[in-house]
Write a protein that holds these residues in place. Structure first.
Motif, PDB file in Angstrom:
ATOM      1  N   ARG A 132       0.846  -1.390  -0.013  1.00 12.94           N
ATOM      2  CA  ARG A 132      -0.019   0.147  -0.077  1.00 12.94           C
ATOM      3  C   ARG A 132       0.776   1.209  -0.144  1.00 12.94           C
ATOM      4  O   ARG A 132       0.528   2.307  -0.587  1.00 12.94           O
ATOM      5  N   ASP A 176       0.827   4.216  -2.963  1.00 10.40           N
ATOM      6  CA  ASP A 176       0.645   5.768  -2.717  1.00 10.40           C
ATOM      7  C   ASP A 176       2.079   6.338  -3.340  1.00 10.40           C
ATOM      8  O   ASP A 176       1.857   7.568  -3.986  1.00 10.40           O
ATOM      9  N   ASN A 200      -6.877  -5.389  -0.447  1.00 16.60           N
ATOM     10  CA  ASN A 200      -7.539  -3.956  -0.058  1.00 16.60           C
ATOM     11  C   ASN A 200      -6.526  -2.809  -0.287  1.00 16.60           C
ATOM     12  O   ASN A 200      -5.960  -2.218   0.520  1.00 16.60           O
ATOM     13  N   LYS A 212      -6.127   0.296  -0.488  1.00 21.04           N
ATOM     14  CA  LYS A 212      -6.416   1.732  -0.207  1.00 21.04           C
ATOM     15  C   LYS A 212      -5.382   2.466   0.154  1.00 21.04           C
ATOM     16  O   LYS A 212      -4.527   2.012   0.492  1.00 21.04           O
ATOM     17  N   ARG A 213      -5.620   3.642   0.267  1.00 25.99           N
ATOM     18  CA  ARG A 213      -4.591   4.808   0.430  1.00 25.99           C
ATOM     19  C   ARG A 213      -4.166   4.653   1.874  1.00 25.99           C
ATOM     20  O   ARG A 213      -5.077   4.228   2.778  1.00 25.99           O
ATOM     21  N   ASP A 232      -5.790  12.466   2.345  1.00 32.11           N
ATOM     22  CA  ASP A 232      -7.099  12.291   1.753  1.00 32.11           C
ATOM     23  C   ASP A 232      -7.269  13.004   0.443  1.00 32.11           C
ATOM     24  O   ASP A 232      -7.721  12.804  -0.548  1.00 32.11           O
ATOM     25  N   ARG A 244     -12.614   6.553   3.401  1.00 31.90           N
ATOM     26  CA  ARG A 244     -13.969   5.665   3.684  1.00 31.90           C
ATOM     27  C   ARG A 244     -13.529   4.287   4.400  1.00 31.90           C
ATOM     28  O   ARG A 244     -12.695   3.635   4.038  1.00 31.90           O
ATOM     29  N   ASP A 299     -13.960   0.662   5.790  1.00 24.94           N
ATOM     30  CA  ASP A 299     -14.242  -0.720   5.367  1.00 24.94           C
ATOM     31  C   ASP A 299     -15.421  -0.956   5.943  1.00 24.94           C
ATOM     32  O   ASP A 299     -15.898  -0.226   7.092  1.00 24.94           O
ATOM     33  N   ARG A 305      -5.850   4.996  10.325  1.00 23.05           N
ATOM     34  CA  ARG A 305      -5.370   6.119   9.429  1.00 23.05           C
ATOM     35  C   ARG A 305      -4.461   7.044  10.051  1.00 23.05           C
ATOM     36  O   ARG A 305      -4.676   7.491  11.065  1.00 23.05           O
TER      37      ARG A 305
END
Length: 468
Positions: free
Chosen positions: A111, A115, A126, A128-129, A134, A162, A164, A203
């Protein structure tokens, strides 16, 4: 046949023309170059050979060979061997197969490079960022060489992080990004079923400072150790030493034995203040501020000592490429011995109070439980994994600096909970004291004319790598 020779022959026979070559110097390191379609099978093979996954690293190699590169590193602890699987993809096709389905602990690395380098990892569950904020615009990847270090792109609009989907039957408890128990901003969405935590979404990176980018663009070899010490507010020498050793390995530079012992002294002093800090914070978080105040009072002696040795309480500035900046004289050695004696005596008194306290037992035993199997699955290291019954310690299994000449025990506890972590850290305080005393004894008999630092003979060739 050594483990290294065996692995090379096994990989060659298994992958044929997908095996591109190996680099096997020094003796306890192995780089293996593979075509990218062989990555997943090669990872599976190393895991079957009892390799312990460590970390994934990617970089932009377009300037030299119009490609992106990816390394996955593995430790063979019983053989003292570190192995890096190295593979490449052309710049017009920035994609690799994900190994996260096999190695859950690789998920963050993949991940991160999605990025920072714009690499896609096919099959990641998964992707995601993780690192970028964001509102960082899509299509700008900070660690690509053509992105300037001081770029400030316009913020993307109408974006939001967002969560999960929470596991069935759980409630979501938001924690952070600002909370009295957090020492830097981070957000945790904790999925709970009663008192049991069933999952968590994290996060963080809210104070990300782009140190990697500065290291690539604005800093020289010997600037980086001083900046690396500022990555963490607790552990500094471990970062600068790790970087310095990697550069020295790439340059085939062997530093003096005196410098290696001095590095160990600073690393173990850092371990002392880190464990005492952790012990104090743990006491505070379970509502036992007596432990907090006493642990930090003892820790303060280490902080004052560090300032006398280096001029700074925490960012020591001792480690540079080729050695260290300051000597530990006989007078300083005596000061260290005196402080260690005081710290040892006072920690023993604190330990007796902790071991006998029923409240501490109730608030730590069975709390934060993680099985040994899950600790292995997620590639944990350090006191956390030693409290889950796994007997690993890089200082013993892959000795660096002067650890190969030092005797110490590795505390291991089977309880798998916060209590076990507390016990391991307490015991490691005494082991760190034992190690420092041995170092001082060794320094006393080493020739005083040994150089504290050696100079690099010239630039390290492009593409040359070192593992630390």
């Amino acid at each position: 046949m050594s483990k290294k020779e065996y692995l090379v022959e096994l990989l060659k026979s298994r992958f044929g023309t997908d095996f591109l070559g190996e680099e096997s110097s020094p003796a306890n390191r192995l780089f293996v170059d593979l075509k990218k379609q062989a990555l997943r099978p090669a990872v599976k093979l190393l895991l079957e050979q009892d390799g312990r996954y460590q970390v994934g690293i990617a970089y932009d190699d377009r300037k030299n060979q119009q490609r992106f590169a990816l390394l996955h590193t593995f430790a063979f602890d019983g053989d003292g061997l570190l192995v890096a699987l190295r593979t490449f993809t052309p710049e017009e096709e920035p994609e690799f197969d994900s190994i996260t389905p096999m190695v859950p602990g690789a998920g963050w690395s993949e991940r991160e490079y999605r990025d920072l380098l714009g690499l896609n990892f096919k099959g990641h569950p998964n992707l995601k960022r993780l690192v970028l904020s964001d509102d960082w615009p899509e299509g700008i990847y900070p660690l690509r060489k053509d992105v300037p270090h001081d770029l400030m792109p316009p913020a993307a609009e109408e974006v939001a992080f967002r969560l999960d989907q929470a596991p069935a039957g759980t409630s979501v408890i938001p924690f952070g990004p600002f909370h009295s128990s957090l020492h830097e901003p981070a957000h945790f969405s904790v999925y709970v079923d009663g008192e049991d935590i069933k999952g968590c979404e994290y996060r963080g990176f809210m104070t990300h400072r782009g140190i990697e980018k500065l290291g690539q663009t604005e800093l020289t070899y010997n600037d980086v150790p001083f900046v690396a010490e500022r990555i963490c507010g607790i552990c500094g020498s471990v970062h600068s030493t790790n970087y310095a050793q990697a550069v020295e390995a790439a340059a085939s530079l062997k530093i003096s034995r005196r410098a290696e012992f001095i590095r160990v002294v600073m690393l173990e002093l850092e371990r002392l203040h880190s464990h005492l800090l952790w012990l104090g914070v743990a006491g505070h978080l379970i509502g036992f501020d007596t432990v907090f105040m006493q642990a930090w009072r003892i820790r303060e002696k280490i902080m004052w000592l560090a300032e006398r040795l280096t001029g700074n309480r925490k960012t020591y500035g001792m480690v540079i490429i080729g050695g260290v900046r300051r000597n530990i004289t006989k007078e300083k050695a005596e000061d260290i011995r005196r402080v260690l004696q005081e710290v040892e005596k006072e920690t023993l008194t604190l330990e007796k109070a902790i071991i006998k306290d029923k409240t501490i037992h109730k608030r730590t035993k069975g709390v934060g439980y993680l099985s040994k199997e899950d600790a292995i699955k997620w590639n944990l290291v350090g006191p956390v994994v030693r409290a889950r019954g796994l007997d690993i310690d890089v200082r013993r299994d892959h000795p660096y600096a002067a650890y190969d000449e030092l005797k110490f025990d590795v505390p291991v506890v089977e309880s798998g909970d916060v209590w076990g972590t507390l016990v391991v850290r307490l015991k490691e305080i005494y082991e760190a004291i034992k190690i420092i005393r041995q170092c001082l004894d060794k320094l006393a008999i080493l020739p005083e004319h040994e150089p504290l630092a050696l100079e690099l003979e010239g630039p390290i060739p492009a593409g040359k790598q070192g593992l630390s």
